[in-house]
Design a protein around this motif. Structure first.
Motif, PDB file in Angstrom:
ATOM      1  N   SER A 332       0.868  -1.174   0.000  1.00 54.83           N
ATOM      2  CA  SER A 332       0.000   0.000   0.000  1.00 54.83           C
ATOM      3  C   SER A 332       0.901   1.220   0.000  1.00 54.83           C
ATOM      4  O   SER A 332       1.740   1.368   0.901  1.00 54.83           O
ATOM      5  CB  SER A 332      -0.912   0.012   1.231  1.00 54.83           C
ATOM      6  N   GLU A 335      -1.029   7.113  -3.676  1.00 59.70           N
ATOM      7  CA  GLU A 335      -1.412   6.992  -5.084  1.00 59.70           C
ATOM      8  C   GLU A 335      -0.835   8.099  -5.942  1.00 59.70           C
ATOM      9  O   GLU A 335      -0.410   7.857  -7.079  1.00 59.70           O
ATOM     10  CB  GLU A 335      -2.939   6.990  -5.210  1.00 59.70           C
ATOM     11  N   ASN A 528      -2.318   5.683   1.989  1.00 59.95           N
ATOM     12  CA  ASN A 528      -1.890   4.638   1.073  1.00 59.95           C
ATOM     13  C   ASN A 528      -3.082   3.981   0.388  1.00 59.95           C
ATOM     14  O   ASN A 528      -4.194   3.965   0.914  1.00 59.95           O
ATOM     15  CB  ASN A 528      -1.100   3.560   1.822  1.00 59.95           C
ATOM     16  N   ILE A 529      -2.820   3.410  -0.817  1.00 55.94           N
ATOM     17  CA  ILE A 529      -3.827   2.603  -1.512  1.00 55.94           C
ATOM     18  C   ILE A 529      -3.203   1.238  -1.824  1.00 55.94           C
ATOM     19  O   ILE A 529      -1.982   1.095  -1.919  1.00 55.94           O
ATOM     20  CB  ILE A 529      -4.310   3.264  -2.818  1.00 55.94           C
ATOM     21  N   SER A 530      -4.048   0.218  -1.995  1.00 52.00           N
ATOM     22  CA  SER A 530      -3.564  -1.129  -2.320  1.00 52.00           C
ATOM     23  C   SER A 530      -3.151  -1.199  -3.789  1.00 52.00           C
ATOM     24  O   SER A 530      -3.758  -0.560  -4.656  1.00 52.00           O
ATOM     25  CB  SER A 530      -4.653  -2.160  -2.040  1.00 52.00           C
TER      26      SER A 530
END
Length: 750
Positions: A332, A335, A528-530
């Motif tokens: 993560s 982006e 955070n992003i996956s």
């Protein structure tokens, strides 16, 4: 006309074999010629002798196979240390056992089989395979060597059966087997953990399967016909799955198939439906089946190697995200790119790597003497950069300041995290690429000049758009010179640690060389992003793997002082290759072909071209040849022609290759030249015996000739066998050496 001699010359050569599939030699000359030749032979075997013909063939095949296995497995445990490329392919076998991802320029099948052999024989994958000479000690290595020796030993019976099918002559097949059994080069290559015996196994298996299904042409769509046709496709997939040079045997089978189909198309006794069935069968067995098996090897390869390893950096960020242990796997990260972020910048071009710098300077005379900037294929702290505004030194990570995103069209600075120097360019010429500008690291603690300013652009985006990590394809335009940051892909000399050159190109055309993406992204102020959405599908990763391998192959250039050889060296056995040891106290193994075998092969190619041309001209001019001579000429032209074609296809393409080449690349071609030698000398000796039929000893000419060749080859092996099995003591120039007096060429280094 003189009678046939030499044990029933025409009868033994041209008599159709009994069984479901007729002999290729008999079909080549036609039934009328075969019948006439058989009738004219005064030594046609009696019915009682035919009863023992098949058992005799099997007994001779068993003897050939026994000799092959005995020579290949003798002293297999010596030396008990890494020899030559075992350091690469043994290590790759360990990677499969440990499921660790790696990169290699060859397809995966050979290394997978080596790893499987090691696993089944008790090797645990813990030996490091660091460099030649390292002792195996308690590690189990004989399983992997034994597997390669097993496949290498099968080359001899395969060659024996191939020549037997093409010539229907036991002496020709036996001579071929002797040439390969007693060749020190083939023996050496078969005894170590290498891809070569695996590749040659599939090449010879494909060749044998091809001539076998050719011999079944009089029984199309029968069970043996389908079996041999399918086995040809299986072995083609195997050859290509080990090395890309397996394409050469595919070309040979393809040419044979096209010729076969063209002949069938011209047969007016066959309906178009039957011709269509023949075409469909070959498409299924020789195209669809090999492609399916080849694809399956990659499916297994990617399924097994699911852990992060030394090959990650050669592949795209999306590819790496599927590898367990990689920092992108199940990761993560923020982006959108923001000022103050610590990032890595990766080239979009396959196998170029990450934008990199280190504390070493360009040498005197190479542009400005400033810090080097390169691309590097492996994960490293020197790949980290901090993205900053061009006109301020304030800390963007200050909690009191708002987050400011980097947008398409912004003017930025990239500061190298480890050395605090800025990415910089100027009008000095690049180290290797003419008319490109040098890229350096410049400044102190992030303070430099206007040549550190770059405009960041996203390909096919509008000004003001945010930049997405991993997914946005970006370019960096130097503000002062207007050039574009890129990597030429050229390897720098040792002063540049053999990393890849980075330049600033004034040519603004969009190419993969000048397109990058942000991979790692560290910014504590951002959510955070996956990255699960980035996982590519199987077709994408297979295509990417091939692009990386092709680029890797094209980048294999000779390094400074590295041993290499030229294709014209190979057939004359000009120079060998050290497998183990240098000094007189070392256990030395030297890859060199048996000179008697290799020079006989070279002479045979010349004699074949001469004799084949004479017979071809005679046939073309409609000369009336005696039945025995006509039968032998057809065997020579058709069977020998296939073998000559195999030699040419596996040899001449290397003259067109720009990559680094080694002596061992010739050995697949050497298999074909040895088979041609066996077929040629048997035919020439039979022709000599026929022409001397009026003399009392004519019947012994063929037998004495074959026996002399066999004894000469065996004795030459006795002289040169220490090259393969290993030697200790004085070098060849010393009279006390086991090889004293045998260094026939100055270029031989043993």
């Amino acid at each position: 006309m003189p009678p046939a001699v030499g044990g029933g010359l025409a009868g033994s050569e041209l008599r159709p074999r009994r069984g479901r599939c007729g002999s290729q030699a008999a079909r080549a000359v036609g039934p009328d010629v075969a019948t006439e030749a058989t009738a004219r032979s005064p030594k046609r075997p009696a019915p009682s002798s035919r009863r023992f013909e098949a058992p005799g063939r099997w007994a001779l095949l068993a003897l050939v196979t026994l000799m092959s296995f005995a020579t290949r497995f003798h002293r297999l445990d010596q030396p008990p240390h890494i020899c030559w490329d075992e350091t690469h392919f043994g290590k790759m076998g360990s990677y499969y056992i440990n499921r660790t991802f790696f990169f290699d320029v060859h397809p995966p099948l050979g290394k997978m089989l080596i790893g499987l052999a090691g696993y089944l024989s008790g090797y645990d994958g813990t030996f490091l395979f660091q460099k030649p000479g390292d002792k195996y000690e308690h590690h189990s290595y004989l399983g992997m060597r034994g597997f390669c020796a097993f496949l290498g030993a099968l080359l001899i019976p395969f060659a024996y059966l191939t020549v037997l099918e093409l010539s229907q002559s036991l002496p020709a097949a036996l001579l071929t087997a002797a040439l390969l059994t007693f060749d020190t080069g083939c023996l050496t290559l078969s005894q170590y953990i290498l891809l070569d015996p695996i590749l040659m196994f599939f090449i010879m298996a494909a060749m044998l399967s091809m001539v076998k299904y050719n011999s079944c042409a009089n029984r199309p769509f029968s069970a043996p016909w389908w079996i041999w046709l399918s086995l040809t496709g299986v072995n083609l997939a195997g050859a290509l799955g080990v090395k890309f040079v397996g394409l050469f045997i595919i070309l040979q089978v393809g040419w044979n198939t096209l010729s076969d189909l063209w002949h069938l198309f011209g047969d007016l006794n066959l309906s178009m439906v039957t011709v269509g069935k023949h075409l469909t069968a070959r498409v299924l067995c020789l195209i669809v089946l090999p492609l399916a098996l080849y694809t399956a090897t990659y499916a297994v390869h990617f399924m097994v190697l699911n852990k992060s390893g030394p090959g990650d950096g050669f592949f795209s960020s999306a590819f790496q995200a599927r590898l367990s242990g990689n920092n992108l796997h199940n990761a993560s990260i923020p982006e959108h790119l923001a000022y103050g972020s610590v990032i890595t910048v990766k080239s979009a071009r396959m196998a170029v790597g990450y934008l990199h710098s280190h504390g070493h300077l360009y040498p005197e005379g190479i542009g400005a003497r400033q810090q080097q900037v390169t691309t590097y294929l492996h994960k490293d702290y020197n790949n980290l950069w901090i993205i900053k505004k061009h006109n301020t030194n304030s800390d963007p990570l200050d909690p009191s300041l708002p987050v400011e995103f980097v947008r398409h069209g912004d003017i930025i600075r990239l500061e190298h995290k480890e050395t605090s120097r800025n990415l910089h360019s100027h009008y000095h010429e690049a180290p290797l690429t003419r008319k490109h500008y040098q890229v350096t690291g410049y400044g102190i603690n992030g303070t430099g000049d206007s040549n550190d300013f770059w405009r960041i652009e996203v390909v096919n985006r509008k000004f003001g758009n945010r930049i997405k990590v991993l997914r946005s394809r970006i370019r960096l335009i130097h503000l002062v010179t207007g050039c574009v940051l890129g990597s030429s892909g050229k390897v720098l000399p040792k002063w540049g640690w053999e990393q890849l050159e980075v330049t600033c190109t004034p040519y603004l055309k969009e190419t993969l060389n000048s397109i990058w993406n942000v991979e790692d992204h560290i910014n504590p102020k951002l959510p955070n992003i996956s990255l699960d959405v980035l996982h590519p599908g199987f077709p994408e990763i297979m295509l990417e793997a091939h692009m990386v391998m092709i680029r890797g192959n094209s980048g294999l250039k000779p390094k400074d002082n590295e041993f290499t050889s030229k294709p014209w060296h190979w057939p004359i056995n000009y120079q060998g290759l050290r497998f183990s040891g240098i000094n007189d106290t070392d256990f030395r193994v030297y890859l060199l072909g048996n000179p008697v075998v290799w020079w006989l092969n070279l002479l045979s190619i010349a004699l074949y071209l001469l004799s084949g041309s004479i017979f071809a001209v005679a046939v073309q001019r409609g000369a009336r040849l005696p039945a025995e001579v006509e039968g032998l000429s057809q065997v020579l032209l058709q069977g020998g022609g296939q073998l000559l074609l195999g030699w040419m296809i596996h040899y001449f393409p290397f003259f067109l290759m720009g990559r680094i080449l080694y002596f061992h690349h010739y050995f697949p071609a050497m298999l074909f030249s040895s088979m041609l030698t066996g077929l040629l000398w048997d035919t020439l000796l039979r022709l000599c015996a026929w022409s001397l039929a009026s003399f009392s000893l004519a019947g012994h000419v063929h037998a004495l000739g074959i026996l002399s060749l066999l004894l000469g080859i065996a004795y030459s092996f006795y002289l040169f066998h220490p090259l393969a099995y290993g030697m200790v003591g004085p070098l060849a120039q010393d009279p006390r050496s086991p090889m004293a007096g045998l260094r026939w060429l100055e270029s031989w280094d043993f």
